[in-house]
Design a protein around this motif. Structure first.
Motif, PDB file in Angstrom:
ATOM      1  N   LEU A 318       0.819  -1.218   0.000  1.00 57.49           N
ATOM      2  CA  LEU A 318       0.000   0.000   0.000  1.00 57.49           C
ATOM      3  C   LEU A 318       0.850   1.264   0.000  1.00 57.49           C
ATOM      4  CD1 LEU A 318      -3.016  -0.598   2.395  1.00 57.49           C
ATOM      5  CD2 LEU A 318      -3.061  -0.150  -0.044  1.00 57.49           C
ATOM      6  N   LEU A 319       1.917   1.232   0.780  1.00 60.21           N
ATOM      7  CA  LEU A 319       2.780   2.408   0.884  1.00 60.21           C
ATOM      8  C   LEU A 319       3.386   2.734  -0.481  1.00 60.21           C
ATOM      9  CD1 LEU A 319       3.717   4.378   3.067  1.00 60.21           C
ATOM     10  CD2 LEU A 319       5.799   3.039   3.254  1.00 60.21           C
ATOM     11  N   ASN A 320       3.824   1.688  -1.149  1.00 59.79           N
ATOM     12  CA  ASN A 320       4.409   1.852  -2.479  1.00 59.79           C
ATOM     13  C   ASN A 320       3.381   2.454  -3.437  1.00 59.79           C
ATOM     14  OD1 ASN A 320       6.452   1.635  -4.307  1.00 59.79           O
ATOM     15  ND2 ASN A 320       5.820  -0.398  -4.989  1.00 59.79           N
ATOM     16  N   LYS A 321       2.155   1.904  -3.351  1.00 62.25           N
ATOM     17  CA  LYS A 321       1.088   2.359  -4.241  1.00 62.25           C
ATOM     18  C   LYS A 321       0.714   3.821  -3.947  1.00 62.25           C
ATOM     19  CE  LYS A 321      -3.107   0.645  -6.222  1.00 62.25           C
ATOM     20  NZ  LYS A 321      -4.312  -0.070  -6.105  1.00 62.25           N
ATOM     21  N   VAL A 322       0.588   4.117  -2.666  1.00 64.57           N
ATOM     22  CA  VAL A 322       0.210   5.481  -2.261  1.00 64.57           C
ATOM     23  C   VAL A 322       1.292   6.477  -2.669  1.00 64.57           C
ATOM     24  CG1 VAL A 322      -0.002   6.952  -0.210  1.00 64.57           C
ATOM     25  CG2 VAL A 322      -1.336   4.877  -0.388  1.00 64.57           C
ATOM     26  N   ASN A 323       2.546   6.082  -2.463  1.00 65.89           N
ATOM     27  CA  ASN A 323       3.637   6.981  -2.839  1.00 65.89           C
ATOM     28  C   ASN A 323       3.613   7.281  -4.330  1.00 65.89           C
ATOM     29  OD1 ASN A 323       4.541   7.216  -0.280  1.00 65.89           O
ATOM     30  ND2 ASN A 323       6.214   5.769  -0.477  1.00 65.89           N
ATOM     31  N   LYS A 324       3.279   6.249  -5.123  1.00 64.87           N
ATOM     32  CA  LYS A 324       3.205   6.469  -6.567  1.00 64.87           C
ATOM     33  C   LYS A 324       2.022   7.374  -6.901  1.00 64.87           C
ATOM     34  CE  LYS A 324       5.430   2.450  -8.575  1.00 64.87           C
ATOM     35  NZ  LYS A 324       5.197   1.070  -8.974  1.00 64.87           N
ATOM     36  N   THR A 325       0.878   7.078  -6.279  1.00 63.37           N
ATOM     37  CA  THR A 325      -0.334   7.846  -6.572  1.00 63.37           C
ATOM     38  C   THR A 325      -0.174   9.311  -6.203  1.00 63.37           C
ATOM     39  OG1 THR A 325      -1.569   5.873  -6.024  1.00 63.37           O
ATOM     40  CG2 THR A 325      -2.841   7.897  -6.210  1.00 63.37           C
ATOM     41  N   TYR A 326       0.463   9.561  -5.037  1.00 64.88           N
ATOM     42  CA  TYR A 326       0.526  10.929  -4.552  1.00 64.88           C
ATOM     43  C   TYR A 326       1.848  11.613  -4.868  1.00 64.88           C
ATOM     44  CZ  TYR A 326      -3.848   9.793  -2.504  1.00 64.88           C
ATOM     45  OH  TYR A 326      -5.138   9.412  -2.351  1.00 64.88           O
ATOM     46  N   GLY A 327       2.561  11.031  -5.826  1.00 62.83           N
ATOM     47  CA  GLY A 327       3.729  11.725  -6.366  1.00 62.83           C
ATOM     48  C   GLY A 327       4.901  11.832  -5.416  1.00 62.83           C
TER      49      GLY A 327
ATOM     50  N   PRO B 131       2.872  16.128 -12.294  1.00 61.97           N
ATOM     51  CA  PRO B 131       3.920  17.155 -12.318  1.00 61.97           C
ATOM     52  C   PRO B 131       5.330  16.592 -12.150  1.00 61.97           C
ATOM     53  CG  PRO B 131       2.083  17.904 -11.010  1.00 61.97           C
ATOM     54  CD  PRO B 131       1.765  16.482 -11.397  1.00 61.97           C
ATOM     55  N   GLY B 132       5.458  15.545 -11.343  1.00 59.74           N
ATOM     56  CA  GLY B 132       6.777  14.953 -11.115  1.00 59.74           C
ATOM     57  C   GLY B 132       7.404  14.371 -12.368  1.00 59.74           C
ATOM     58  N   GLN B 133       6.575  14.131 -13.390  1.00 56.88           N
ATOM     59  CA  GLN B 133       7.093  13.539 -14.632  1.00 56.88           C
ATOM     60  C   GLN B 133       7.434  14.606 -15.671  1.00 56.88           C
ATOM     61  OE1 GLN B 133       3.400  11.083 -14.631  1.00 56.88           O
ATOM     62  NE2 GLN B 133       4.759   9.442 -15.296  1.00 56.88           N
ATOM     63  N   LEU B 134       7.292  15.879 -15.301  1.00 55.32           N
ATOM     64  CA  LEU B 134       7.519  16.955 -16.266  1.00 55.32           C
ATOM     65  C   LEU B 134       8.843  17.676 -16.000  1.00 55.32           C
ATOM     66  CD1 LEU B 134       3.986  18.631 -16.141  1.00 55.32           C
ATOM     67  CD2 LEU B 134       4.762  16.886 -17.737  1.00 55.32           C
ATOM     68  N   SER B 135       9.340  18.348 -17.037  1.00 55.45           N
ATOM     69  CA  SER B 135      10.531  19.182 -16.862  1.00 55.45           C
ATOM     70  C   SER B 135      10.117  20.497 -16.197  1.00 55.45           C
ATOM     71  CB  SER B 135      11.153  19.462 -18.221  1.00 55.45           C
ATOM     72  OG  SER B 135      10.291  20.300 -18.957  1.00 55.45           O
ATOM     73  N   GLY B 136      11.116  21.278 -15.790  1.00 56.11           N
ATOM     74  CA  GLY B 136      10.832  22.550 -15.128  1.00 56.11           C
ATOM     75  C   GLY B 136       9.985  23.476 -15.992  1.00 56.11           C
ATOM     76  N   GLY B 137      10.325  23.557 -17.272  1.00 50.22           N
ATOM     77  CA  GLY B 137       9.592  24.438 -18.179  1.00 50.22           C
ATOM     78  C   GLY B 137       8.156  23.991 -18.365  1.00 50.22           C
ATOM     79  N   GLN B 138       7.969  22.665 -18.451  1.00 55.41           N
ATOM     80  CA  GLN B 138       6.604  22.133 -18.625  1.00 55.41           C
ATOM     81  C   GLN B 138       5.774  22.392 -17.374  1.00 55.41           C
ATOM     82  OE1 GLN B 138       7.828  18.161 -19.508  1.00 55.41           O
ATOM     83  NE2 GLN B 138       7.708  18.434 -21.719  1.00 55.41           N
ATOM     84  N   ARG B 139       6.404  22.240 -16.218  1.00 54.86           N
ATOM     85  CA  ARG B 139       5.674  22.521 -14.962  1.00 54.86           C
ATOM     86  C   ARG B 139       5.232  23.978 -14.932  1.00 54.86           C
ATOM     87  NH1 ARG B 139       9.435  19.620 -10.388  1.00 54.86           N
ATOM     88  NH2 ARG B 139       9.837  17.820 -11.672  1.00 54.86           N
ATOM     89  N   GLN B 140       6.146  24.839 -15.384  1.00 54.47           N
ATOM     90  CA  GLN B 140       5.824  26.259 -15.397  1.00 54.47           C
ATOM     91  C   GLN B 140       4.623  26.521 -16.298  1.00 54.47           C
ATOM     92  OE1 GLN B 140       7.532  28.799 -13.472  1.00 54.47           O
ATOM     93  NE2 GLN B 140       5.461  29.335 -14.017  1.00 54.47           N
ATOM     94  N   ARG B 141       4.590  25.798 -17.432  1.00 53.87           N
ATOM     95  CA  ARG B 141       3.474  25.987 -18.363  1.00 53.87           C
ATOM     96  C   ARG B 141       2.158  25.499 -17.743  1.00 53.87           C
ATOM     97  NH1 ARG B 141       5.555  23.188 -23.318  1.00 53.87           N
ATOM     98  NH2 ARG B 141       7.613  24.075 -23.407  1.00 53.87           N
ATOM     99  N   VAL B 142       2.247  24.403 -16.979  1.00 52.78           N
ATOM    100  CA  VAL B 142       1.031  23.906 -16.319  1.00 52.78           C
ATOM    101  C   VAL B 142       0.517  24.965 -15.334  1.00 52.78           C
ATOM    102  CG1 VAL B 142       0.053  22.104 -14.840  1.00 52.78           C
ATOM    103  CG2 VAL B 142       1.765  21.505 -16.554  1.00 52.78           C
ATOM    104  N   ALA B 143       1.456  25.555 -14.597  1.00 48.70           N
ATOM    105  CA  ALA B 143       1.062  26.591 -13.633  1.00 48.70           C
ATOM    106  C   ALA B 143       0.398  27.769 -14.358  1.00 48.70           C
ATOM    107  CB  ALA B 143       2.287  27.073 -12.861  1.00 48.70           C
TER     108      ALA B 143
END
Lengths: 329, 366
Positions: A318-327, B131-143
């Protein structure tokens, strides 16, 4: 006893010596050269691990293996003989054991649920920008800081029908006709134990939730505020998702701790009255230590280990899943 | 879109006053940049406009309506934060849609507005990412996307490029300028980077110590800095400021600068008199090689290809001087260098730091 202590000391010093050797060698540039002269790298690594491995083998592995072995015997004070899976079959067929398992899970879910809800509410209140916030934060600590036994004895007195605070207050406001012994009735004893467990366990959860809340980027709240999100919306859409990894961690860890909780129930009711507060851990203690039926007790302990191992696996999943879901990285 | 007027805005934190009676009138569809050093109050001023801070006194007026006490939503503003303030648990789509979900907009309308913003910002293929999968510039564009979907009257940007690397910052500057043209919106932008201010702004507000030093177009600030602070802040490398003494005021201002060189400068000398201490401002790019009376000893030379930035000292060796010379200029570290400057390119600041108006300055380019 002295010999045992000397052995432990020797093990500890050996570990310390190896660690110091490695640390002393590391600042000097040719670390590898120095190490290779003495031992090959892999050997050195194993050597460093040895004290910890010996410790684990003696403290965890051996008792575990021994418990599993005992669970297939009818060991008691008179000796032991192999009985196969008889102990487990007895457990499966025992209505009382099934009742104990049900009680354990009910105890766990109720207590953990209350701790989480109260912890969340407490953390929100302590996180609010109110004057004297630091004082309130300190006031939360005592149940967690004072030794559990002392705190629970305090509750034991409060639950007493004749001189207990709760019974007295209940009589004054007309709730009870006479002295009410909370720990004498099956239902009241169970819920009294839950209340005490929640009292002991909530502060830590509150503080963990509070720490998680304070770690949430303030800009997220300001951005949401600018977008028109109200307090409840921000709590639901920002706070809860942002602290979800901590909520999951605390829920599962608290579940394991509550499942295993022994001291609170034992001091309050010793599992009574008539098994109302007998959880698996209390039952195991009574059978193995109270009645000296080591074989049957061991089978119960193995059931607990299996259940806790399942919890742990669920926790990691669950922790792994939650961490993935919530970035969370 | 809308006009934005600030009337005598002041702000104090405890006993510390960080903004002093700020008066500004920002026109409809204008791109205004607040620029200044750290702690000058530019972000606080932006937060007051946004409604995130309350002014100690003064009024914020948007489109003629006093919104000083209004909620940010009712002000019709949107804000892009320095940290982007993206919700890490939500996808790009949901991040952009967040303000619309708060407004409980119907799903088809919501989807259409998010897609429109995503198209403008070239994010259509990133909508399912987090957002974690985006580059800095892309994040800025989302904002930025999150602020676009609300169709605000005024866009507010709080140092949105400061977390990006230099190359990306350059690209994003161009994108933001294009976005301003495309949206035709009133935008207020905070930065401490004068290059961002010069390249993007229609007009720049230079703030210092909680006060407006000057409010004008980039070229106005460059050619006609009102104060020594503005002169030093705008332009790269910074303007040289050389202590000088006024010798006479007939037909301009005759001064003797450190090192003994005398110059007659075409500035309004009516308020000056002989013997006054002033400072002569010379931009590094306004000097040329040649014996024009300026002599510096070169200490450090930076060859950037197209130009050579030369650092040295002038006069008695205590006044630093920087010159921007052609890339292949025959200059060597440790050797003296003779330079010339046209008197019409010089600025003069009195003892209080106020400029003496130039009478032969170049025509302004908008």
């Amino acid at each position: 006893m002295i010999r045992q202590c000397c052995r432990w000391l020797a093990v500890a010093l050996w570990g310390l010596f190896l660690t110091e050797t490695a640390q002393a060698a590391s600042p000097i540039r040719p670390t590898e050269t120095v190490r290779r002269k003495v031992l090959p790298e892999a050997w050195f690594a194993w050597l460093l691990l040895t004290p910890a491995m010996v410790f684990i083998a003696v403290i965890i592995a051996w008792p575990l293996v021994e418990t599993i072995r005992l669970s297939f015997t009818d060991a008691d004070l008179g000796g032991e003989s192999y009985v196969g899976v008889a102990n487990y079959v007895d457990l499966m067929e025992s209505r009382r054991f099934r009742q104990t398992v049900t009680t354990t899970f009910y105890w766990m879910f109720l207590s953990v649920g209350l701790k989480l809800i109260l912890g969340l509410i407490g953390a929100c209140l302590l996180n609010a920008a109110v004057p004297g916030r630091a004082v309130f934060r300190m006031l939360v600590m005592p149940p967690w800081v004072i030794p559990i036994a002392i705190g629970v004895i305090g509750w034991l007195w409060m639950y007493n029908g004749y001189f207990g605070l709760l019974s007295g207050m209940g009589q004054r406001i007309g709730l009870f006709d006479g002295p009410y012994a909370f720990l004498a009735g099956r239902t009241s004893a169970f819920y009294s134990a839950v209340v005490t467990d929640v009292w002991v366990g909530t502060p830590m959860i509150t503080l963990f939730f509070l720490a998680a809340m304070q770690g949430v980027n303030r800009d997220l709240y300001e951005a949401a505020w600018v977008d028109g999100a109200g307090r409840w919306y921000r709590f639901r859409r920002i706070t809860i998702p942002q602290i979800m990894p901590v909520i999951v961690s605390m829920a599962l860890l608290s579940a394991i701790w509550t499942f295993n909780s022994f001291d609170i129930i034992f001091i309050l009711t010793q599992g009574g009255p008539r098994g109302a507060t007998t959880t698996l851990i209390i039952d195991t203690y009574k059978v193995a230590i109270g009645n000296f039926k080591f074989g049957e007790g061991a089978a119960r302990a193995v059931v607990i280990v299996v259940l806790l191992a399942t919890f742990s696996a669920l926790y990691l999943f669950l922790l792994n899943k939650v961490n993935k879901t919530y970035g969370v990285k | 879109m809308a006009t934005l007027d600030l009337h005598r805005i002041s702000k104090s934190f405890g006993t510390a006053k960080v903004l002093h009676d700020i008066d500004l009138a920002i026109k409809d569809k204008e791109f205004v940049v607040f620029v200044g050093p750290s702690g000058c109050g530019k972000s606080t001023l932006l937060r007051i406009i946004a409604g995130l801070e309350e002014a100690s006194s003064g009024k914020v007026v948007i489109d003629g309506a006093d919104v000083s006490d209004a909620h940010p939503v009712d002000r019709g503003i949107s804000m892009v934060f320095q940290s982007y303030a993206l919700y890490p648990h939500l996808t790009v789509f949901e991040n952009i849609a967040f303000p619309l979900r708060v407004q409980k907009l119907a799903e088809p309308d919501l989807k259409q507005r998010v897609m429109r913003a995503a198209e403008i910002l070239q994010l259509t293929d990133k909508l399912k990412l987090k957002p974690g999968q985006l580059s800095g510039g892309q994040r800025q564009r989302v904002a930025i996307g999150r602020s676009i979907v609300r169709n605000p009257k005024v866009f507010l940007f709080d140092e949105p490029l400061s977390n990006l690397d230099a190359a990306l910052r350059g690209d994003m500057r161009v994108e933001l300028s294009q976005l301003h043209r495309e949206l035709d919106a009133t935008m207020v932008y905070v930065t401490h980077d004068q290059v961002e201010a010069m390249t993007m702004a229609d007009r720049i507000v230079v703030l210092n110590g909680g006060r407006v030093e000057q409010f004008g177009t980039p070229m106005e600030l460059y050619h006609h800095p009102a104060t020594k602070f503005v002169a030093g802040f705008i332009g790269q490398p910074n303007m040289n400021l050389i202590p000088a003494t006024v010798l006479g005021t007939d037909g301009g201002l005759t001064v003797e600068i450190d090192g003994g060189h005398r110059m007659t400068l075409p500035v309004d000398s009516s308020a000056a008199s002989a013997g006054d201490k002033v400072e002569v401002g010379i931009r590094p790019e306004d000097v040329d090689l040649g014996d024009g009376g300026l002599s510096i000893s070169v200490r450090v030379l930076e060859r950037l290809g197209g130009v050579s930035i030369t650092y040295g000292t002038i006069g008695n060796g205590e006044t630093r001087f920087c010159a921007s010379l052609p890339g292949d200029a025959a200059v060597r570290e440790g050797e003296p260098l003779h330079l010339s400057v046209a008197p019409s390119d010089c600025h003069v600041f009195d003892a209080s730091g106020r400029v003496l108006r130039r009478t032969a300055a170049p025509a302004l380019v908008a």
